[in-house]
Design a protein around this motif. Sequence first.
Motif, PDB file in Angstrom:
ATOM      1  N   LEU A 541      28.374  71.732 127.687  1.00  0.00           N
ATOM      2  CA  LEU A 541      27.721  73.038 127.636  1.00  0.00           C
ATOM      3  C   LEU A 541      26.387  73.036 128.379  1.00  0.00           C
ATOM      4  CD1 LEU A 541      27.243  75.911 126.529  1.00  0.00           C
ATOM      5  CD2 LEU A 541      26.471  74.864 124.385  1.00  0.00           C
ATOM      6  N   LEU A 542      25.558  72.024 128.124  1.00  0.00           N
ATOM      7  CA  LEU A 542      24.220  71.967 128.714  1.00  0.00           C
ATOM      8  C   LEU A 542      24.172  70.929 129.826  1.00  0.00           C
ATOM      9  CD1 LEU A 542      21.929  72.110 125.541  1.00  0.00           C
ATOM     10  CD2 LEU A 542      22.517  73.986 127.085  1.00  0.00           C
ATOM     11  N   GLY A 543      24.345  71.356 131.057  1.00  0.00           N
ATOM     12  CA  GLY A 543      24.225  70.456 132.195  1.00  0.00           C
ATOM     13  C   GLY A 543      25.132  69.253 132.085  1.00  0.00           C
ATOM     14  N   THR A 544      24.513  68.055 131.986  1.00  0.00           N
ATOM     15  CA  THR A 544      25.283  66.807 131.882  1.00  0.00           C
ATOM     16  C   THR A 544      25.179  66.184 130.502  1.00  0.00           C
ATOM     17  OG1 THR A 544      23.373  65.539 132.692  1.00  0.00           O
ATOM     18  CG2 THR A 544      24.955  66.316 134.341  1.00  0.00           C
ATOM     19  N   VAL A 545      24.609  66.899 129.524  1.00  0.00           N
ATOM     20  CA  VAL A 545      24.346  66.329 128.199  1.00  0.00           C
ATOM     21  C   VAL A 545      25.621  66.327 127.363  1.00  0.00           C
ATOM     22  CG1 VAL A 545      22.978  66.505 126.100  1.00  0.00           C
ATOM     23  CG2 VAL A 545      21.968  67.132 128.296  1.00  0.00           C
ATOM     24  N   LYS A 546      26.161  65.140 127.101  1.00  0.00           N
ATOM     25  CA  LYS A 546      27.372  65.005 126.295  1.00  0.00           C
ATOM     26  C   LYS A 546      27.031  65.137 124.808  1.00  0.00           C
ATOM     27  CE  LYS A 546      29.697  61.989 129.627  1.00  0.00           C
ATOM     28  NZ  LYS A 546      30.399  60.703 129.825  1.00  0.00           N
ATOM     29  N   SER A 547      28.070  65.353 124.007  1.00  0.00           N
ATOM     30  CA  SER A 547      27.849  65.515 122.566  1.00  0.00           C
ATOM     31  C   SER A 547      27.273  64.259 121.934  1.00  0.00           C
ATOM     32  CB  SER A 547      29.162  65.885 121.869  1.00  0.00           C
ATOM     33  OG  SER A 547      30.148  64.885 122.092  1.00  0.00           O
ATOM     34  N   THR A 548      27.598  63.082 122.479  1.00  0.00           N
ATOM     35  CA  THR A 548      27.085  61.828 121.938  1.00  0.00           C
ATOM     36  C   THR A 548      25.616  61.603 122.271  1.00  0.00           C
ATOM     37  OG1 THR A 548      28.021  60.761 123.909  1.00  0.00           O
ATOM     38  CG2 THR A 548      29.305  60.621 121.867  1.00  0.00           C
ATOM     39  N   SER A 549      25.074  62.398 123.208  1.00  0.00           N
ATOM     40  CA  SER A 549      23.685  62.223 123.653  1.00  0.00           C
ATOM     41  C   SER A 549      22.745  63.275 123.084  1.00  0.00           C
ATOM     42  CB  SER A 549      23.615  62.275 125.186  1.00  0.00           C
ATOM     43  OG  SER A 549      24.541  61.397 125.767  1.00  0.00           O
ATOM     44  N   PHE A 550      23.295  64.266 122.389  1.00  0.00           N
ATOM     45  CA  PHE A 550      22.482  65.412 121.998  1.00  0.00           C
ATOM     46  C   PHE A 550      21.514  65.099 120.855  1.00  0.00           C
ATOM     47  CE2 PHE A 550      21.591  69.557 120.063  1.00  0.00           C
ATOM     48  CZ  PHE A 550      21.282  70.299 121.190  1.00  0.00           C
ATOM     49  N   GLY A 551      21.708  63.994 120.153  1.00  0.00           N
ATOM     50  CA  GLY A 551      20.855  63.661 119.014  1.00  0.00           C
ATOM     51  C   GLY A 551      19.379  63.616 119.361  1.00  0.00           C
ATOM     52  N   ALA A 552      19.041  63.129 120.557  1.00  0.00           N
ATOM     53  CA  ALA A 552      17.636  63.057 120.961  1.00  0.00           C
ATOM     54  C   ALA A 552      17.039  64.454 121.102  1.00  0.00           C
ATOM     55  CB  ALA A 552      17.508  62.285 122.274  1.00  0.00           C
ATOM     56  N   ILE A 553      17.832  65.399 121.619  1.00  0.00           N
ATOM     57  CA  ILE A 553      17.368  66.786 121.727  1.00  0.00           C
ATOM     58  C   ILE A 553      17.242  67.397 120.331  1.00  0.00           C
ATOM     59  CG2 ILE A 553      17.954  69.087 122.586  1.00  0.00           C
ATOM     60  CD1 ILE A 553      19.326  67.729 124.952  1.00  0.00           C
ATOM     61  N   GLY A 554      18.210  67.107 119.454  1.00  0.00           N
ATOM     62  CA  GLY A 554      18.135  67.583 118.070  1.00  0.00           C
ATOM     63  C   GLY A 554      16.895  67.074 117.367  1.00  0.00           C
ATOM     64  N   ALA A 555      16.521  65.809 117.637  1.00  0.00           N
ATOM     65  CA  ALA A 555      15.300  65.244 117.042  1.00  0.00           C
ATOM     66  C   ALA A 555      14.061  65.986 117.530  1.00  0.00           C
ATOM     67  CB  ALA A 555      15.204  63.760 117.374  1.00  0.00           C
ATOM     68  N   ALA A 556      14.029  66.308 118.836  1.00  0.00           N
ATOM     69  CA  ALA A 556      12.895  67.052 119.389  1.00  0.00           C
ATOM     70  C   ALA A 556      12.787  68.431 118.731  1.00  0.00           C
ATOM     71  CB  ALA A 556      13.050  67.194 120.900  1.00  0.00           C
ATOM     72  N   VAL A 557      13.930  69.064 118.486  1.00  0.00           N
ATOM     73  CA  VAL A 557      13.943  70.364 117.793  1.00  0.00           C
ATOM     74  C   VAL A 557      13.394  70.200 116.374  1.00  0.00           C
ATOM     75  CG1 VAL A 557      15.454  72.150 116.830  1.00  0.00           C
ATOM     76  CG2 VAL A 557      15.841  71.312 119.156  1.00  0.00           C
ATOM     77  N   ASN A 558      13.798  69.143 115.697  1.00  0.00           N
ATOM     78  CA  ASN A 558      13.332  68.865 114.334  1.00  0.00           C
ATOM     79  C   ASN A 558      11.811  68.729 114.298  1.00  0.00           C
ATOM     80  OD1 ASN A 558      12.712  67.628 111.810  1.00  0.00           O
ATOM     81  ND2 ASN A 558      14.696  66.612 111.735  1.00  0.00           N
ATOM     82  N   PHE A 559      11.261  67.870 115.171  1.00  0.00           N
ATOM     83  CA  PHE A 559       9.810  67.675 115.214  1.00  0.00           C
ATOM     84  C   PHE A 559       9.084  68.996 115.500  1.00  0.00           C
ATOM     85  CE2 PHE A 559      10.710  63.076 116.180  1.00  0.00           C
ATOM     86  CZ  PHE A 559       9.921  62.531 115.183  1.00  0.00           C
ATOM     87  N   ALA A 560       9.566  69.732 116.487  1.00  0.00           N
ATOM     88  CA  ALA A 560       8.885  70.964 116.898  1.00  0.00           C
ATOM     89  C   ALA A 560       8.895  72.006 115.781  1.00  0.00           C
ATOM     90  CB  ALA A 560       9.561  71.528 118.152  1.00  0.00           C
ATOM     91  N   VAL A 561      10.051  72.220 115.165  1.00  0.00           N
ATOM     92  CA  VAL A 561      10.159  73.212 114.091  1.00  0.00           C
ATOM     93  C   VAL A 561       9.294  72.810 112.908  1.00  0.00           C
ATOM     94  CG1 VAL A 561      11.738  74.210 112.382  1.00  0.00           C
ATOM     95  CG2 VAL A 561      12.436  74.053 114.772  1.00  0.00           C
ATOM     96  N   ALA A 562       9.308  71.516 112.561  1.00  0.00           N
ATOM     97  CA  ALA A 562       8.517  71.045 111.416  1.00  0.00           C
ATOM     98  C   ALA A 562       7.030  71.301 111.633  1.00  0.00           C
ATOM     99  CB  ALA A 562       8.776  69.559 111.185  1.00  0.00           C
TER     100      ALA A 562
END
Length: 595
Positions: A541-562
């Motif tokens: 869905l997002l460029g070249t980011v596979k589902s197995t690699s998305f955790g790092a982006i999810g972590a960034a979302v977690n930090f930012a929202v918190a």
Amino acid sequence: MSQFAINLLFVGASFALYIGIAIWARAGSTSEFYAAGRGVHPVTNGMATAADWMSAASFISMAGLIAFTGYDNSSFLMGWTGGYVLLALLLAPYLRKFGKFTVSEFIGDRFYSQTARIVAVVCLIVASTTYVIGQMTGVGVAFGRFLEVSNTAGLLIGACVVFAYAVFGGMKGVTYTQVAQYCVLITAYTIPAIFISLQLTGTPIPALGLFGEHAASGEPLLAKLDAIVTELGFAEYTAHHADTFNMVLFTLSLMIGTAGLPHVIMRFFTVPRVSDARWSAGWTLVFIALLYLTAPAVGAMARLNISELMWPNGGISGEAVTVQQIENEPEYDWMATWQKTGLLDWEDKNGDGKIQYYNDKNADLQAMAAEKGWEGNELTKFNRDILVLANPEIANLPSWVIGLVAAGGLAAALSTAAGLLLAISSAVSHDLIKGAINPNISEKGELLSARIAMAVAIAVATWLGLNPPGFAAQTVALAFGLAAASIFPALMMGIFSTKINNTGAVAGMLAGLTVTLIYIFLHKGWLFIPGTNSFTDADPLLGTVKSTSFGAIGAAVNFAVAYVVANMTKETPAEIKALVESVRVPRGAGAAQDH
């Protein structure tokens, strides 16, 4: 004695040992069930943690993924090893100093919120259940081969065995069982690797043999492998072909996911002192290194052996192996045995009596294939998860080595499955039932609820393991992404920041978990049900980011929202700030003074 009987002897003896230890060390109290009475020696704990860690993904699947991809899948090694460094330096000692039984309990107390504790339980269950699916996949592969039954039957048998020793022993039983399992699995992994390294390079140390000379040709082993796989139309083994950005994200997801995995963190609650938590992490790295330094050699040497078996007459310019050879020659017996599991298959598509193995998607080979009358790759199925277990047979090693690998593969899958199930049961019984639903539950009732929760988790993981969303290591990588996006940021902010309050922590965990879970489901199917996905990892869905690699982006979302939510809501209470400071600052430390 037949190979089947030898397999039963090795597997039966090892299982009798595991179950005997579980009975001997049966948990009689909640302290023993959750934290082994906090009396485990750091070396013992390091070995148990290594067994807990080196799952079906590490033992069974990782070398297979490296073998069929090469350099690009070295990110599994980098991410998983680097994660332990993060865990040892940033989390383990502080969490042990806090003195709780579970990760969820720490989050609930640190963020002074029952809601935070329950959200942490949900995150833990989602990540751990996904991880268990990968383990049960490995259990099915191992049992299916060595009991010579279908993959499905092997999975069901393995689930019964996990239930037998994990449900009753708790953390105390699992700890000492895992020490025995580590000894079995590391012996089973290294002995075949030594044999094969001696065969191919004359060097008894596989990691050195990988960079040594191929004895038969006199060329460097890796150069020989590169020449063979490129001749067959596959990508060069030692070169980087994947997208670099995705590879970096994937490595980072594995690293921070490792540092956020509840079943690994729980192991550091079992040692007597805070300093022992650091020593445990150090010893764990030593014990893991014994396997991780060997895995790249196992993958490369197995790929070379398979290619030469399929083309025994001088590569693609010669003749492929014949159907008659596969059916009659002893060195190909492993193929018929693995075919019974449904994880290996071949088909003589053009009826020439030979099995051509090559990359039929390579445009450069298609013209030659058409000229020779080939109708596509005839090794139609080779599940990556079978490679390590089949390796001794492929290399024609003695029967006892094959039996030893059978025991090792099962030890790897079952040890981690037990640790994960214990993390799930602890979260349900201690954090959910005792912590939120029924605080007055008796110790006996809490133990019973923990065992029931573990049994339910085994049943769910077994059902999902029948149709996993990928190979064992790929499924496990999804679990790391979920842990990276939900649990790791909460732990880091809980230890190193007094600004994050309860509302921010809850919002961050929910945001990280939700976006990561949705991204995974979009690519792997909703609830991992086949055919319900909208995208694939080949076309994400997002460029070249596979589902197995998305955790790092999810972590960034977690930090930012918190951080955003925490800054918009009430400040953290003074007593919680003092608690955080007391966890982070060594006892007896005073303020610095100017002299």
